[in-house]
Structures are given as structure tokens and as C-alpha cells.
Design a protein around this motif. Structure first.
Motif, PDB file in Angstrom:
ATOM      1  N   ASN A  80       0.816  -1.218   0.000  1.00  0.00           N
ATOM      2  CA  ASN A  80       0.000   0.000   0.000  1.00  0.00           C
ATOM      3  C   ASN A  80       0.849   1.268   0.000  1.00  0.00           C
ATOM      4  O   ASN A  80       0.390   2.344   0.390  1.00  0.00           O
ATOM      5  CB  ASN A  80      -0.927   0.014   1.221  1.00  0.00           C
ATOM      6  N   ASP A  82       2.094   2.932  -2.544  1.00  0.00           N
ATOM      7  CA  ASP A  82       1.819   3.847  -3.651  1.00  0.00           C
ATOM      8  C   ASP A  82       0.473   4.534  -3.420  1.00  0.00           C
ATOM      9  O   ASP A  82      -0.589   3.946  -3.622  1.00  0.00           O
ATOM     10  CB  ASP A  82       1.803   3.058  -4.969  1.00  0.00           C
ATOM     11  N   ASN A  83       0.514   5.797  -3.019  1.00  0.00           N
ATOM     12  CA  ASN A  83      -0.721   6.522  -2.710  1.00  0.00           C
ATOM     13  C   ASN A  83      -1.598   6.726  -3.937  1.00  0.00           C
ATOM     14  O   ASN A  83      -2.827   6.664  -3.848  1.00  0.00           O
ATOM     15  CB  ASN A  83      -0.386   7.874  -2.073  1.00  0.00           C
ATOM     16  N   TYR A  84      -0.966   6.975  -5.079  1.00  0.00           N
ATOM     17  CA  TYR A  84      -1.761   7.159  -6.293  1.00  0.00           C
ATOM     18  C   TYR A  84      -2.478   5.865  -6.656  1.00  0.00           C
ATOM     19  O   TYR A  84      -3.660   5.872  -7.014  1.00  0.00           O
ATOM     20  CB  TYR A  84      -0.888   7.604  -7.461  1.00  0.00           C
ATOM     21  N   ARG A  85      -1.792   4.768  -6.553  1.00  0.00           N
ATOM     22  CA  ARG A  85      -2.403   3.474  -6.861  1.00  0.00           C
ATOM     23  C   ARG A  85      -3.571   3.197  -5.921  1.00  0.00           C
ATOM     24  O   ARG A  85      -4.614   2.680  -6.345  1.00  0.00           O
ATOM     25  CB  ARG A  85      -1.346   2.377  -6.757  1.00  0.00           C
ATOM     26  N   ASN A  86      -3.431   3.562  -4.654  1.00  0.00           N
ATOM     27  CA  ASN A  86      -4.505   3.352  -3.689  1.00  0.00           C
ATOM     28  C   ASN A  86      -5.741   4.160  -4.053  1.00  0.00           C
ATOM     29  O   ASN A  86      -6.878   3.680  -3.962  1.00  0.00           O
ATOM     30  CB  ASN A  86      -4.030   3.723  -2.288  1.00  0.00           C
ATOM     31  N   LYS A  87      -5.534   5.412  -4.466  1.00  0.00           N
ATOM     32  CA  LYS A  87      -6.667   6.257  -4.868  1.00  0.00           C
ATOM     33  C   LYS A  87      -7.308   5.716  -6.148  1.00  0.00           C
ATOM     34  O   LYS A  87      -8.544   5.687  -6.274  1.00  0.00           O
ATOM     35  CB  LYS A  87      -6.183   7.689  -5.084  1.00  0.00           C
ATOM     36  N   GLU A  90      -9.437   2.761  -5.342  1.00  0.00           N
ATOM     37  CA  GLU A  90     -10.702   3.197  -4.737  1.00  0.00           C
ATOM     38  C   GLU A  90     -11.696   3.619  -5.818  1.00  0.00           C
ATOM     39  O   GLU A  90     -12.875   3.261  -5.773  1.00  0.00           O
ATOM     40  CB  GLU A  90     -10.421   4.356  -3.785  1.00  0.00           C
TER      41      GLU A  90
END
Length: 281
Positions: A80, A82-87, A90
Motif C-alpha cells: 500500500n 503507492d498513494n496514487y495506486r490506492n486512490k 478506490e
């Protein structure tokens, strides 16, 4: 086990007289000593890691321990950082929920609707269609459709893959108990970058290979790593609603050449008295 201890055990197989020429070689620089060859071989084979595995398109390597396969897959899918990947993930699940009614009716329109939703959320998303011809006498021709997202930074560009039927790509008719366990650890939807895609496909193809071998049947060409990697990394065309008319060339991303095309189908969801209507034009 260190390289040094491995080398020591091998050279100890020789007596002092035989070992001397290996260690004290001082001949012409155009030739390599046997000692140098042995050390080079050991270093090369000891330093194998996941990065090299990710770049192998037709590996014959076979995992020994199923728990190792599960551990490696869990490391990929539970990352988790990669913040962009998490967004993006979602937003993908939000789109899947919004357009779930389309999934069984028309998977292609469903996929386009998800891509359109992601664009509304600010992502550079498009439906990507790969295709390739048979080659090397071992890889059969094929094509595949998925969603990709291009993220541009100040200096770099990243490509993310959105595969809404990821687990289904690896399902086989008569899986072993071990392969079924591996497949259960794989998410139905994949959202991630190039390295994560290559690694997960390579690991799952290894697991499928073990499954077929345990059944004592030949591995189908369309189940091999090289074929499966082509699904996401062969030359592709990106299709987006916002582009009309003549195809536009897209800058090569991660070594994959793409063209951006427009299409006329537009999916509109309207609710009239609680009913859902789908219209294309």
C-alpha cells in the motif's frame, strides 16, 4: 549461504597442487582462469532476485514451495506504499459498483464505462487493446482488452494496469488443490504498475506450470508465461471517448508503443421511475 562459503567448499575439492593454478592464474588477459569462471558463475546465480524474474518472458524456473508462491503474491497485492495506486483502486471499485448491471450484459461496454468514470475522476484512463502475431514457433497469436491509466509526473511517466478480470485469466479446468489455493489469494481485479503486473503474471504462470506437470499433461501454449505477458505488454491501441477521428500517436510508455483511438459508443445511465436504461449511439 554466502558466495564465499560456497566458493570455499568447491575449491576444497581440489588438493593444494591442483588448486594453485586456479588461484594464482597470471596468464594472458584474453583468457579467463577457471577460478574466475567458477566465481563468476556462483555470483551470477546467487544474485537472482524478483527483478530478474519479472523480466523473464518464458522462464522454465519452477518454484519448490507453494508457501513461497503465496508469500510473494501477498507481498505484491498487499503493498500500500503507492498513494496514487490506492486512490486509483478506490475509484475503480466505485466504478465497478456503479456499472455492475452492465457486466453480464456487455463486458466491452462495461469496461468502457469504467474507463470513462475514471476519466471523470481525473485519471488519464483508456481501454487498451493489445494484439500480437504468432512467433518463435511457440507463441500463438492473440489479443486482449483491458484498461490502462497514464500518470505523468514532472520528469517521469508511469503506466498503471486496471484488469477487471485478472483472476479469471489464470483459471484452468482441473486445478490441483495447491493451484486452487494460490488462485484464491489472487484478487479478482488487478490495479498496479508494470513491475507488479510482470511479477504476478510470472509467479502465477509458474504455479500453473506445476499444476499441469503434476497432472502429467502438456502445458498449453496459451498458458505459458510469454503468451500471458503479451496480454498486457504487446503493442496496443488506447481507445477513449474524448478522441474523435484520425488515430493519434501516443508517446511510448515503458517500452510499449500505443495509439490513441476514439470510438462512438457512449453509455448513459438514466433512472426513470427507478429503472435503469442503457443507451448507445
Amino acid at each position: 549461504m554466502s558466495i564465499f562459503s560456497t566458493n570455499k567448499r568447491i575449491t576444497n575439492l581440489f588438493n593444494n597442487v591442483a588448486r594453485a593454478p586456479l588461484v594464482d592464474y597470471s596468464g594472458d588477459d584474453d583468457f579467463l582462469s577457471l577460478s574466475h569462471l567458477v566465481h563468476s558463475f556462483l555470483e551470477e546465480n546467487t544474485n537472482v532476485n524478483d527483478d530478474s524474474v519479472a523480466n523473464e518472458f518464458d522462464s522454465d524456473r519452477v518454484e519448490v514451495d507453494e508457501s513461497s508462491t503465496l508469500k510473494r503474491l501477498n507481498g505484491i497485492f498487499s503493498n500500500n506504499a503507492d498513494n496514487y495506486r490506492n486512490k486509483l483502486l478506490e475509484h475503480v471499485y466505485e466504478a465497478l459498483e456503479n456499472f455492475a448491471f452492465l457486466r453480464e450484459r456487455n463486458i466491452s461496454i462495461f469496461r468502457r464505462s469504467v474507463a470513462a468514470f475514471l476519466r471523470e475522476k481525473g485519471h488519464d484512463a483508456a481501454v487498451c487493446v493489445t494484439s500480437w502475431e504468432a512467433y518463435d514457433g511457440t507463441v500463438t497469436a492473440g489479443s486482449h482488452e483491458f484498461i490502462d491509466v497514464i500518470r505523468k509526473g514532472s520528469a517521469d511517466t508511469w503506466r498503471y494496469f486496471v484488469e477487471i478480470e485478472f483472476r479469471a485469466q489464470f483459471e484452468i479446468a482441473k486445478p490441483t488443490r495447491q493451484f486452487s489455493e494460490v488462485l484464491r489469494s489472487v484478487p479478482g481485479v488487478f490495479v498496479g504498475g508494470e513491475i507488479e503486473m510482470k511479477r504476478s503474471v510470472s509467479i502465477l504462470c509458474d504455479a500453473a506450470k506445476r499444476c499441469f506437470r503434476s497432472r502429467e499433461v502438456s502445458i498449453p501454449p496459451w498458458r505459458r508465461n510469454r503468451f500471458m505477458q503479451n496480454k498486457w505488454f504487446a503493442p496496443c491501441e488506447r481507445k477513449a471517448n474524448s478522441v474523435q477521428g484520425k488515430p493519434v500517436k501516443v508517446t511510448e510508455v515503458n517500452g510499449v508503443s500505443c495509439r490513441l483511438l476514439g470510438f462512438d459508443d457512449v453509455v448513459m445511465e438514466t433512472r426513470r421511475g427507478g429503472a435503469v436504461t442503457v443507451r448507445t449511439r
